[in-house]
Design an enzyme around this catalytic site. Structure first.
Site, mmCIF file in Angstrom:
data_model
loop_
_atom_site.group_PDB
_atom_site.id
_atom_site.type_symbol
_atom_site.label_atom_id
_atom_site.label_comp_id
_atom_site.label_asym_id
_atom_site.label_seq_id
_atom_site.Cartn_x
_atom_site.Cartn_y
_atom_site.Cartn_z
ATOM 1 N N ASN A 203 2.158 -2.312 3.094
ATOM 2 C CA ASN A 203 2.953 -2.780 1.811
ATOM 3 C C ASN A 203 4.916 -3.349 2.371
ATOM 4 O O ASN A 203 5.289 -2.827 2.648
ATOM 5 C CB ASN A 203 3.401 -1.702 1.119
ATOM 6 N N TRP A 204 4.254 -4.903 2.000
ATOM 7 C CA TRP A 204 5.422 -5.646 2.442
ATOM 8 C C TRP A 204 6.444 -5.640 1.298
ATOM 9 O O TRP A 204 8.215 -6.471 1.960
ATOM 10 C CB TRP A 204 5.002 -7.043 3.156
ATOM 11 N N LYS A 205 6.694 -5.368 -0.261
ATOM 12 C CA LYS A 205 7.220 -5.702 -0.625
ATOM 13 C C LYS A 205 8.462 -6.140 -0.456
ATOM 14 O O LYS A 205 7.462 -7.228 -1.073
ATOM 15 C CB LYS A 205 8.418 -4.052 -0.202
ATOM 16 N N GLU B 146 7.416 2.670 -7.003
ATOM 17 C CA GLU B 146 8.755 1.579 -7.164
ATOM 18 C C GLU B 146 8.180 1.082 -8.476
ATOM 19 O O GLU B 146 9.656 0.542 -9.394
ATOM 20 C CB GLU B 146 8.763 0.423 -6.782
ATOM 21 N N GLY C 288 10.691 5.284 1.963
ATOM 22 C CA GLY C 288 12.162 4.870 1.909
ATOM 23 C C GLY C 288 13.182 5.623 2.361
ATOM 24 O O GLY C 288 13.993 5.376 2.585
ATOM 25 N N GLY D 165 5.174 0.903 4.221
ATOM 26 C CA GLY D 165 6.593 0.206 4.253
ATOM 27 C C GLY D 165 7.017 -0.504 5.050
ATOM 28 O O GLY D 165 6.789 -1.538 5.499
ATOM 29 N N GLU E 88 2.164 8.848 -2.061
ATOM 30 C CA GLU E 88 2.803 8.723 -2.002
ATOM 31 C C GLU E 88 3.604 9.629 -2.450
ATOM 32 O O GLU E 88 4.278 8.500 -3.594
ATOM 33 C CB GLU E 88 3.196 7.227 -2.250
ATOM 34 N N HIS F 13 2.181 1.931 -7.874
ATOM 35 C CA HIS F 13 3.305 2.213 -6.662
ATOM 36 C C HIS F 13 4.256 2.415 -7.457
ATOM 37 O O HIS F 13 5.335 2.331 -8.235
ATOM 38 C CB HIS F 13 3.425 0.735 -6.053
ATOM 39 N N SER G 196 7.090 6.679 4.456
ATOM 40 C CA SER G 196 7.487 7.386 5.955
ATOM 41 C C SER G 196 7.216 7.418 6.727
ATOM 42 O O SER G 196 7.784 8.077 8.202
ATOM 43 C CB SER G 196 9.114 8.322 5.529
HETATM 44 P P1 PGA Z 1 7.407 3.320 3.461
HETATM 45 O O1 PGA Z 1 7.240 2.656 2.310
HETATM 46 O O2 PGA Z 1 6.793 3.728 4.696
HETATM 47 O O3 PGA Z 1 8.977 2.595 3.998
HETATM 48 O O4 PGA Z 1 8.867 4.850 2.732
HETATM 49 C C1 PGA Z 1 5.993 3.230 2.076
HETATM 50 C C2 PGA Z 1 5.377 2.552 0.504
HETATM 51 O O5 PGA Z 1 6.472 2.520 -0.367
HETATM 52 O O6 PGA Z 1 4.254 1.778 0.140
#
Ligand code: PGA
Length: 254
Positions: free
Chosen positions: A8-10, A99, A179, A239, A173, A97, A218
């Site tokens: 997931n490149w956000k 976020e 993150g 991520g 998640e 997700h 993470s």
């Molecule tokens: P992260 O993000 O690996 O940076 O914790 C995971 C995600 O949001 O899918």
């Protein structure tokens, strides 16, 4: 079950940057993915086409959209449709997700509509669920996962149920691990994944055994191997550590 390793490149990477990372991945995986894994990349919208182009004809590499609005078209300023994503080569979408839930206030009801809509449009859906720290500490893990899964999947029209085994993936998640550098420990991950498998069986019956359940939060090269070997962990959603090709490749090979 084929393991799925997803990136997931956000809101990171311009088109040239995305094309560069995708090309590094495609080159390194030219002879196939390690352990026959399915590798997915969710780039930002502007770069979906360039990543899809680099992945064209590559077995086991696919591209998805991070978001969309569940309508064919219309007056929805700022939104992207599944038709537009399809047009640029996306075959997967992320739904629910953390976020989207917590930064953009997406409700369980909207997530349910998005899940049903994307499945009806022929997309593969990665449905993300996960509890906040205060919910876990209050012993509410199972309740939260149950609410998130049942609101997203219960209203599915009968006609879509047949598509689920092929086209639905659940990603667990824990919000407190995304993150933050705080990875859930093996006991916590196994507890949540076993609960999800049982909840899916309650909602979907036999199909539940075939649905991949991914872990995310993470994930790094240093912990990927341990996580992907746990019971009921059928892949990883990554991520930050997916932004550099070398680090993501190490995770794919774990
Ligand atoms: P992260 O993000 O690996 O940076 O914790 C995971 C995600 O949001 O899918």
């Amino acid at each position: 079950m084929q393991k799925i390793i997803a990136a997931n490149w956000k809101m990171y990477k311009t088109r040239p940057e995305a094309a560069q990372t995708a090309a590094e991945l495609a080159l390194a995986l030219a002879d196939g993915t390690p352990h026959d894994r399915l590798v997915l990349v969710f780039p930002p919208f502007m770069a979906v086409d360039v990543v899809a182009e680099v992945f064209t004809g590559k077995k086991n590499l696919a591209v998805g959209g991070q978001n969309f609005y569940p309508a064919g078209q219309g007056a929805f300023t700022g939104e992207i449709s599944t038709g537009m994503l399809n047009d640029v080569g996306a075959t997967w979408v992320l739904v629910g997700h953390s976020e989207r839930r917590h930064v953009f206030n997406e409700s369980d009801e909207l997530i349910a509509r998005k899940t049903a809509f994307a499945l009806a449009q022929g997309f593969k859906v990665m449905l993300c669920v996960g509890e906040m720290l205060h919910e876990r500490e209050a012993g509410r893990l199972r309740d939260v996962l149950s609410r998130q899964l049942s609101t997203a999947l219960d209203p599915l029209p009968e006609a879509l149920s047949g598509a689920l085994a092929e086209r639905l993936v659940v990603a667990y998640e824990p919000v407190w691990a995304i993150g933050t550098g705080k990875v859930a420990g093996p006991v916590e991950v196994q507890e949540a994944h076993a609960a999800l498998r049982a909840l899916l069986a309650d909602i979907l019956g036999e199909t539940a055994a075939e649905l991949p359940i991914l872990y995310g939060g993470s994930v790094k090269p240093a912990n990927a191997f341990g996580l992907v070997g746990l019971d009921n962990v059928d892949g990883l959603l990554v991520g930050a550590s997916s932004l550099e090709a070398q680090s993501f490749l190490q995770i794919i090979g774990s």
